[in-house]
Design an enzyme around this catalytic site. Structure first.
Site, PDB file in Angstrom:
ATOM      1  N   GLU A  30       4.661  42.677  18.412  1.00  0.00           N
ATOM      2  CA  GLU A  30       5.551  43.671  17.796  1.00  0.00           C
ATOM      3  C   GLU A  30       6.568  43.007  16.865  1.00  0.00           C
ATOM      4  O   GLU A  30       7.746  43.348  16.831  1.00  0.00           O
ATOM      5  CB  GLU A  30       6.250  44.515  18.867  1.00  0.00           C
ATOM      6  CG  GLU A  30       5.270  45.369  19.649  1.00  0.00           C
ATOM      7  CD  GLU A  30       5.940  46.465  20.456  1.00  0.00           C
ATOM      8  OE1 GLU A  30       6.976  46.986  19.990  1.00  0.00           O
ATOM      9  OE2 GLU A  30       5.435  46.793  21.526  1.00  0.00           O
ATOM     10  N   THR A  45       6.739  38.879  15.366  1.00  0.00           N
ATOM     11  CA  THR A  45       7.137  37.605  15.956  1.00  0.00           C
ATOM     12  C   THR A  45       8.626  37.376  15.705  1.00  0.00           C
ATOM     13  O   THR A  45       9.178  37.820  14.696  1.00  0.00           O
ATOM     14  CB  THR A  45       6.351  36.427  15.351  1.00  0.00           C
ATOM     15  OG1 THR A  45       6.800  36.207  14.011  1.00  0.00           O
ATOM     16  CG2 THR A  45       4.860  36.681  15.364  1.00  0.00           C
TER      17      THR A  45
END
Length: 630
Positions: free
Chosen positions: A436, A438
């Site tokens: 979701e 990095t």
């Protein structure tokens, strides 16, 4: 005061600062495809956005927001105990980890409790919780089993979130009841073999049929949570979009609602992973899948906007869940430290252990404060929380890893054993810094988004320079502020937080105020120095992001501790200690990171790091000779 000629020279240096588009033109689509207009809004209520201008926008941070109505509180009280009891007595995290799936009995129990539709409106068969209520429940799940948490989150936090945010009435009526009940599981399909953080490079393609009734989708997605068990997918694919004004056609990403039942949808075997083994992760294939034209989610060509909104909306839940994870491991550490004796004393009496426990409690407090500040502002209707949400995801994922690592260190060999459960939590946690968005990309996102907003202020000065006589006041004001700043005087731009914070937290309020003012000044200076070239200087952007993260943490705990002190809560004194420790240390980190932005020595070090990295890549390995020569 600077003379007009001097002001002219200063403002002339602004010609190279980034436009809205230039600021976000990095290698990552998370930063370079946000569809910003050429001019950002003139004003924002977001604390995070205004931070980059050196301004305290207090509306969304002071006082600490309280948004639950009496009815919502009652509903939440009714849900907390059953959720906690289910997680403790029914769900078995170790068994889920061993069998690499969520046990059937647990799945059925979660469906019966309504856990698959927590935020789905009641009219569509869900519980209809607010963001704050949702955060409190996922916190409970996060403290017990992150594998189950990922399965639930992949389903509703991102899987069908797009339908909640962008779906038509028909789409909501058709899909929300079946996903809310858990009859159908949902998944979010964005990542491909050739596109990880760079979502703009996806190759899956959907072609509109000649009669315009459906799209034909071909492509594949990798590492999809719930990919092997889902029946409803939010899928992103390239589509051809023709500009109505120019007639030109180009590829743009579009979001679709895809059913496994459409045919042509298949999935690979579950991936073998380091952690979160209970959650199903699989590759999903789409071969000539016919998608009804009515299943476009949002607008044709608007898929990037859909994906970014989904991810932004989901990040606060991750912070809430991980604050629960931290609570769980901290409790184990406290229990062990207070019972374990070494050298004739309980180990909780030793300074080394005391520091560990104190820091664990502090970062948990910061994470929890961020999560519930963001969720409350979302419940109050805030739509501009992208910086704050990204910060919370970065901080929470790294704080949870820190807490778990320290808990294992306190428990020693016992913590390393599987039976203790901490090793499973550590394996589960590692993914949170990767998926979701990095943390590396999100740091660039935080810096780039804020710099873009700060840049609008400098563009106003550029416009003023076109007619300096009519705008002399604006230019003189700018020059005066810069002159005062250069000799170490306050410009008076940053509102003191003393007027908002509890009187006993005066020093922390001053530290936070100074950090905001210094940060805004540093952003202005770095834009003037580097112009739009700043976006290529990732060593500097990372330190800008680190400073922003610390400052948002400072204001979050300052606000929350002030509320606790004002209400004379039993924990107020303890919270005050956590707040003052964090603000003291964070202010030092901010000072260090901001100094590095203008430091010749630091910039020389960054250049050396670049050369070292290139040497490694060119050599395809390490260069130093072995100490024994062979």
């Amino acid at each position: 005061m600077l003379r007009p000629r001097a002001i002219f020279s200063l403002v002339q240096t602004l010609k190279g600062f980034p436009t809205a588009e230039g600021c976000v033109r990095t290698s990552s689509a998370l930063c370079n495809r946000r569809n910003y207009s050429s001019q950002a809004p003139a004003a924002s209520k977001s604390f995070g956005m205004n931070l980059f201008r050196g301004k305290v926008q207090a509306e969304e941070v002071f006082p600490f927001p309280e948004v639950l109505s009496a009815e919502q509180e009652q509903t939440l009280h009714m849900l907390i105990d059953p959720f906690a009891k289910f997680c403790e007595e029914v769900n078995d995290p170790a068994k889920n980890d061993a069998i690499e799936s969520v046990e059937d009995g647990t799945m059925q129990g979660l469906k019966e409790m309504g856990a698959f539709g927590l935020q789905v409106p009641q009219e569509y068969g869900g519980i209809g919780l607010s963001n704050t209520q949702y955060a409190r429940l996922v916190e409970i799940v996060g403290s017990h089993d992150l594998g189950v948490g990922i399965m639930l989150g992949a389903h509703q936090s991102i899987g069908f979130k797009g339908i909640l945010l962008f779906g038509s009435k028909e789409q909501k009526a058709k899909y929300l009841p079946i996903v809310a009940s858990g009859e159908k599981i949902a998944a979010f399909c964005l990542t491909e073999p050739s596109s990880g953080s760079d979502a703009s490079s996806i190759r899956s393609r959907a072609v509109l049929s000649k009669d315009g009734k459906h799209y034909v989708l071909n492509g594949s997605k990798i590492w999809i949570s719930n990919g092997g068990i889902a029946d409803i997918f939010t899928v992103f694919a390239q589509t051809q979009v023709t500009d109505a004004k120019t007639g030109t056609t180009k590829d743009k990403v579009t979001a679709f609602i895809v059913e496994r039942g459409f045919g042509g949808v298949s999935s690979g075997p579950p991936e073998k992973k380091m952690g979160i083994k209970a959650s199903n992760t699989a590759e999903v294939y789409f071969e000539d899948v016919q998608i009804p034209a009515g299943n476009v989610l949002g607008e044709v060509g608007g898929g990037f906007k859909v994906s970014m909104n989904i991810l932004n909306n989901g990040r606060f839940g991750m912070a809430a869940a991980l604050s629960g994870t931290m609570k769980g491991v901290i409790l184990k550490a406290i229990e062990h430290a207070s019972q374990r004796s070494q050298f004739g004393q309980k180990i909780d009496s030793y300074g080394a252990i005391q520091e560990k426990l104190a820091r664990m409690a502090m970062v948990q407090y910061v994470t929890e404060s961020m999560a519930y500040m963001i969720s409350a502002n979302m419940d109050r209707g805030s739509t501009e929380f992208q910086i704050e949400a990204a910060i919370s995801k970065i901080y929470a994922s790294e704080a949870a890893w820190f807490c778990t690592d320290e808990a294992m260190q306190i428990l020693g060999g016992m913590g390393y054993m599987r039976e203790c459960g901490i090793e499973r939590v550590m394996r589960d946690l590692r993914i949170f810094r990767i998926f979701e968005g990095t943390n590396d990309i999100l740091r660039l996102f935080v810096a780039a988004t804020g710099i873009q907003y700060a840049g609008t202020h400098l563009r106003e000065l550029q416009k003023a320079m076109k007619n300096p006589t009519a705008n002399l006041g604006t230019l003189v004001n700018f020059g005066t502020k810069r002159a005062r700043r250069m000799v170490g005087l306050s410009t008076g731009d940053t509102t003191s937080l003393q007027s908002y914070a509890h009187s006993s937290l005066r020093e922390s309020a001053d530290q936070t105020t100074k950090a905001v003012a210094d940060f805004g000044a540093a952003i202005e200076e770095i834009l003037i120095a580097h112009g739009k070239g700043i976006i290529e200087r990732q060593f500097l952007l990372n330190r800008i992001a680190e400073s922003a993260i610390d400052i948002y943490g400072m204001v979050s705990v300052l606000s929350r501790a002030s509320r606790s002190l004002s209400k004379n809560l039993s924990s107020a004194d303890h919270e005050s200690k956590l707040c003052t420790i964090f603000c003291e240390e964070a202010s030092e980190r901010v000072r260090t990171n901001l100094n590095a932005l203008q430091s010749t020595r630091h910039n020389e070090t960054f250049s050396k790091m670049t050369r070292v990295s290139k040497d490694l890549v060119n050599n395809k390995g390490l260069l130093p000779q072995h100490p024994i020569g062979f």
